[in-house]
Enzyme design. Sequence first.
Site, PDB file in Angstrom:
ATOM      1  N   ASP A  84      26.917  24.151 -11.926  1.00  0.00           N
ATOM      2  CA  ASP A  84      26.247  24.980 -12.919  1.00  0.00           C
ATOM      3  C   ASP A  84      26.694  24.614 -14.334  1.00  0.00           C
ATOM      4  O   ASP A  84      27.854  24.279 -14.576  1.00  0.00           O
ATOM      5  CB  ASP A  84      26.575  26.451 -12.632  1.00  0.00           C
ATOM      6  CG  ASP A  84      25.940  27.401 -13.618  1.00  0.00           C
ATOM      7  OD1 ASP A  84      24.694  27.417 -13.689  1.00  0.00           O
ATOM      8  OD2 ASP A  84      26.671  28.109 -14.319  1.00  0.00           O
ATOM      9  N   GLU A  92      23.273  20.631 -13.026  1.00  0.00           N
ATOM     10  CA  GLU A  92      22.357  21.317 -13.930  1.00  0.00           C
ATOM     11  C   GLU A  92      22.792  20.924 -15.347  1.00  0.00           C
ATOM     12  O   GLU A  92      23.727  21.492 -15.904  1.00  0.00           O
ATOM     13  CB  GLU A  92      22.424  22.826 -13.760  1.00  0.00           C
ATOM     14  CG  GLU A  92      21.388  23.553 -14.619  1.00  0.00           C
ATOM     15  CD  GLU A  92      21.832  24.929 -15.090  1.00  0.00           C
ATOM     16  OE1 GLU A  92      20.957  25.695 -15.534  1.00  0.00           O
ATOM     17  OE2 GLU A  92      23.028  25.233 -15.052  1.00  0.00           O
TER      18      GLU A  92
END
Length: 738
Positions: free
Chosen positions: A416, A469
């Site tokens: 993330d 990401e």
Amino acid sequence: MTDTPAKYPQMPLSPETAQQIAAGTLRDPFGVLGLHEAEDETHWVAVFDPGAVSMTVLMEGKEFPLGHFDGVPGVFCGMVPARAPYRLRGTNADGDMWENEDPYRFGPVIGEMDEYLLGEGTHQRIWEVLGAHVKEHEGVKGTHFAVWAPNAQRVSVICDFNSWDGRRNPMRLRGATGVWEIFLPGIGEGTPYKYEIIGAQGQLMAAKADPVGFGSEHPPATASVVRDITGYGWDDDGWMHHRSEKNAHNAPISIYEVHLGSWKRKADEGNRPLSYKEAAVELVDYAKEMGFTHLEFLPLSEFPFDGSWGYQPIGLFAPTVRFGPPHEFRDLIDAAHQAGLGILLDWVPGHFPTDVHGLGQFDGTALYEHADPKEGFHQDWNTLIYNYGRIEVANFLISNALYWLEEYHVDGLRVDAVASMLYRDYSREDGQWIPNKDGGRENLEAISLLQRTNSICYGEVPGIMTAAEESTSFPGVSKPVDAGGLGFGFKWNMGWMNDTLDYIARDPIHRRHHHHQMTFGIHYAFSENFILPISHDEVVHGKGSMINKMPGLEGEKFANLRAYYGFMWGHPGKKLLFMGNEIAQWAEWNNNDQLDWAATEYYTHAGVQTLVRDLNFLYRETPSLYVKDCEPGGFEWLEANDMDASVFAWIRRGGPDDPEVVVACNFTPIERMGYRIGLPAKGKWRMALNTDAKEYGGEGRGDMNGVTAEDTPWHGQDHSAPVTLPPLSTVILVRELD
């Protein structure tokens, strides 16, 4: 039998030491408490139990009462005849009696090699040493606790066993490693516990959860819980043997992104979410039926606040107890593997919350985080940033990544907020950040961490995948580390997502002015190994659901969405779709409730669901749609410039023996009859999929029986055919082999 010496020798403890024991300030409790040998070769036992008024040592079938210090309640000491195993018997003021093992009679558990590697910061599997381990030690069953707190003056395990009193079970400091340990006999599975820490300046810290704890209490309770994670019987050998093929760049990868707490709920049981074991049946069966290849879960590491969706974790080594204990999480993964589904976990090494029971100021110092808020505080999320340059912290994170891959058979990690890790000035104004050693904005320590994590994970655990990401143009995210890249297997294509969603949300009459938004992605489509993500972030916080992003009346909204999904599945790149998007639910995602499954009772919603299923199976069964997802040789434009008609057409290619695929999209509400499209080969081309088909909620227009290539050169090809492009549709043609 009771042996009471006629006269106690001089107490081996000074009153000052006894006061330190009772106050819980003794630096070296194992140097005083327990069984010791004096200089004259006599033996003595010292015990602290503030609830006792008398204490007896039980050794070799005999009883040896201990004396106590006047004015220092709970401190007992006395002679015993030998160095031998023993138990303690205590009595309180009400006459109640109990027996227990003395934790201070047990030797260390951590071995020299583990101690060396921990001190060096190179122990790749710290969870095998730190945390709470149920085990038998020196013939007695109990739990071994170990925690890293190098600047603490005292660390204690607190739990029901010791009435949550930090004075009673202070731990042993293991030299220069900064690791504290203790074996507590009789403690086992399911015991809640925390660490009580006296910090570097002598301050009593808020009780801390275990950074390497394997379980936690149900939020809002915050204690760690002893969990025995050994001994699970996996039944996924078939999957594990072949999973490298399932995660490869040339494999069909279609990911169903799931927030487990809101996928489906039990309305008749207080609207509770599914358990891991229930999801092992219901979710796994659904994902398999829908043709997805992988399930990706929003973070399941323990987290205190539901509204963070798991992206502010505290228990990085603990599967959240919201859905069950660790072995039941393994049940879910095992079931998925047996169904042919891979499991990906969102992993959050970018930041952690400031909750007092977490990692912040863990031992009274900025241990896990940077001390300077210009480096250690996330202004956007009000969270703390790991000190990636500290080798023990980097080791903690790398080991955590390995933990999920090895202990839980997870097939990959989606990392993330990588962009926030890569840049020191991420979301900061001038003067709010500190340049790196070279004066630049890149976070060199975070870059090194990501490279090491990927190198170690791919090296230690065959067949896994990692995905980033990453929302910037940082070069080489999915290139190997030895080629200067970050070493990820894949990168989310955030640019493609933003451009295409912006385009499809526009009224079709204006789309011709934004035609490049649908074509621009091909300019960089093969610079990384991309995943095309329509994730949870796109359907929350006022962004609207996917169906509500679409322009027009209701029927046009559904047609637009179907055409967009056809475009996405035909475009180079692996696929990711967040739950609920496949049923075109009207409402934004709400993490406090389940998806709107009732919508599928309507043919338009059920049609989109059927379309996504058929796109998945077509994708998986058609090598030209996936084999060269990450290679420029797998794509060729046929029509990229017809902005007036808002038509796009291209070829997808696989291996030399794989039939080519032609994808054509019409993003206007006007039917294009006889629209000539170049074809790379002669013969019959079957209509593999038409988003306007009636089973998808469309009108059934178009060349449902396929087309035949004519010897008319077009679009740079030797052959072509007139094709009917229904309004707001995508059609996919596959060459039939002779």
